[in-house]
Enzyme design. Structure first.
Site, mmCIF file in Angstrom:
data_model
loop_
_atom_site.group_PDB
_atom_site.id
_atom_site.type_symbol
_atom_site.label_atom_id
_atom_site.label_comp_id
_atom_site.label_asym_id
_atom_site.label_seq_id
_atom_site.Cartn_x
_atom_site.Cartn_y
_atom_site.Cartn_z
ATOM 1 N N GLU A 1 30.974 31.637 61.996
ATOM 2 C CA GLU A 1 30.910 31.210 60.659
ATOM 3 C C GLU A 1 30.235 29.939 60.635
ATOM 4 O OE1 GLU A 1 34.366 30.979 58.015
ATOM 5 O OE2 GLU A 1 34.867 33.040 58.369
ATOM 6 N N GLU B 1 40.598 32.723 61.676
ATOM 7 C CA GLU B 1 41.207 31.032 61.449
ATOM 8 C C GLU B 1 42.425 31.151 61.179
ATOM 9 O OE1 GLU B 1 39.045 29.395 58.218
ATOM 10 O OE2 GLU B 1 37.004 29.058 59.284
HETATM 11 O O1 IFM Z 1 35.398 31.094 52.693
HETATM 12 C C1 IFM Z 1 35.883 30.744 53.901
HETATM 13 C C2 IFM Z 1 36.402 31.955 54.912
HETATM 14 O O2 IFM Z 1 37.199 32.729 54.320
HETATM 15 C C3 IFM Z 1 37.132 31.037 56.101
HETATM 16 N N1 IFM Z 1 36.243 30.197 56.675
HETATM 17 C C4 IFM Z 1 35.882 28.921 55.860
HETATM 18 C C5 IFM Z 1 35.079 29.644 54.685
HETATM 19 C C6 IFM Z 1 34.603 28.649 53.718
HETATM 20 O O3 IFM Z 1 35.744 27.736 53.371
#
Ligand code: IFM
Length: 477
Positions: A387, A198
């Site tokens: 994710e 990200e």
């Molecule tokens: O915990 C984070 C992760 O490190 C990156 N993506 C979003 C998740 C939730 O906020």
């Protein structure tokens, strides 16, 4: 509801399910689809990140990272929490990985801590850091799971921050040294790699808004860091492909579905501007489309200050997959006096849907819409949801955690992913964030995203109902 009807109505009704009282959630725990519906090649997994789980922040030669420094600075993290111990994964990784395998999880996505391997960011290598990840990888493989490694998930070595961090163009060289080292070291065992986690999140939260490490604020800082991270994204892809035979190389993007505040041209224009800002700055240069200056002319002025001849070509790389990470929806209202974006975010509280512990709107169709958007880029070969998940407050009752809302969230979002697949989109995997509760950056330990509950006092692990559901779902039950 049968499967076909569920998928047809999921878009409209999915979000509505979250308005149901708690008692009804438990009646919905059997998902209306099975693992088989996703096909035999689908990649299933869970995800974590080094700083969020490992702890051992200064053990065995590890150097300080920007998150160590930031969390040790007064007033930066809620509840004065730090990642010093976190889930103590550094010491408990064998048991944690055994638990992961018992949940039938085929793919373990985790990240490497740069400053555990190169304490000063470049130069002298820490053999104990190298060894730790060999052990994690070996144990993952021994248990029949595949490692999916993220090279950088936000924890830049502090020694490099002291030289300007991502705002310094030298960051491209620092990262190349680190990426070359880890891909040569682990490349015979690890085939699935992600360069960055990200970039939009760590660049904007850490260099524009100052809410995350390294706590910098300003549009000039943001654009410098964005351009260098974008260069690194492509360079990292080239390094993985050069050093790892049969590599499956990707990088991940945070993607928010942006809805207009109202169905009017001015508000739609605002939504397009915010979509460009949040979702296009990293993916489009990598596809050879350059930066989205037509929506963001102000960005051009700033990028012009840091871009060098030949950079536009170097920003390109043909990734095998793009990791898509969508949790919620965003709505912005046109407000001309706000600098740069000319908009204000509508409070999710005003949207009539359930919110997670992060204050994020539960909106399953968002993931379908972002998949559709990324699928529309011809250069994106494959999309993997690297994710997705939700934080809700949990209560441990004996050896159980009845987290019906999290289970329902995953089922509804996954239903939308299946809808995208069945419409022919090039989506091929889904990883739950997160395997276990962990350090949620500036929010500390309060938001719990795990399938496994962690008692941060005793380090006891308790598999939540969502983890049991995922285990059974993966078993084909
Ligand atoms: O915990 C984070 C992760 O490190 C990156 N993506 C979003 C998740 C939730 O906020």
């Amino acid at each position: 509801m049968n499967r076909r009807n569920f998928l047809k109505t999921a878009g409209a009704a999915g979000a509505g399910l979250f308005l149901m009282p708690n008692t009804l959630y438990s009646a919905l725990q059997n998902s209306p689809y099975t693992r088989a519906d996703f096909g035999p090649d689908w990649q299933w997994g869970v995800a974590t990140a080094a700083y969020q789980i490992e702890g051992a922040w200064n053990e065995d030669g590890k150097g300080e990272s920007i998150w160590d420094r930031f969390s040790h600075t007064k007033g930066k993290i809620k509840g004065k929490d730090t990642g010093d111990v976190a889930c103590d994964f550094y010491h408990r990784y064998p048991q944690d990985l055994e638990l992961m395998a018992r949940l039938n999880i085929p793919n373990n996505r985790f990240s490497l801590s740069w400053s555990r391997i190169l304490p000063e960011g470049t130069g002298k290598v820490n053999p104990k850091g190298i060894d730790f990840y060999h052990k994690v990888i070996d144990k993952t493989l021994e248990l029949g799971m595949e490692p999916w490694v993220t090279i950088f998930h936000w924890d830049l070595p502090q020694a490099l921050q002291d030289k300007g961090g991502w705002m310094n163009r030298e960051s491209i060289g620092w990262f190349s040294e680190y990426a070359n080292l880890v891909t040569r070291e682990y490349g015979d065992k690890v085939k699935n790699w992600m360069v960055l986690n990200e970039p939009m999140a760590f660049v904007s939260l850490g260099h524009l808004l100052g809410w995350h490490a390294p706590g910098k604020k300003g549009f000039g800082k943001f654009t410098a860091a964005a351009h260098h991270a974008s260069m690194v994204q492509a360079e990292g892809g080239r390094i993985v492909r050069a050093n790892v035979s049969n590599a499956n190389v990707g990088t991940t993007q945070s993607v928010s579905f942006v809805d207009p505040y109202k169905d009017k041209p001015g508000q739609q224009k605002t939504a397009r501007r915010l979509d460009a800002m949040l979702n296009r700055i990293f993916i489009e240069p990598s596809l050879g489309l350059g930066y989205p200056f037509e929506e963001l002319p102000y960005l051009q002025k700033k990028i012009d200050k840091v871009i060098q001849p030949g950079d536009l070509d170097k920003l390109k790389f043909d990734f095998d997959f793009i990791g898509l990470q969508t949790y919620s929806r965003e709505v912005f209202r046109h407000v001309p006096i706000v600098p740069v974006i000319h908009a204000l975010r509508q409070s999710p509280k005003k949207r009539g849907h359930e919110l997670t512990e992060m204050g994020w709107e539960v909106y399953p169709e968002a993931i379908y819409q972002t998949l559709k958007k990324f699928n529309a880029y011809p250069g994106v070969k494959k999309i993997i949801v690297t994710e997705n998940g939700a934080a809700f407050p949990d209560k441990v009752e004996g050896d159980q955690v009845h987290d019906a809302k999290r289970t329902q969230f995953i089922q509804d979002y996954l239903g939308q992913v299946l809808r995208a697949k069945q419409e022919g989109m090039r989506v091929g995997g889904y990883f739950v964030w997160s395997f276990m509760d962990n350090f949620e950056w500036a929010e500390g330990y309060k938001p719990r995203f795990g399938l496994v509950h962690v008692d941060f006092e005793t380090q006891k692990r308790t598999v939540k109902d969502s983890g049991i559901w995922y285990r059974d779902f993966l078993a084909g039950k």
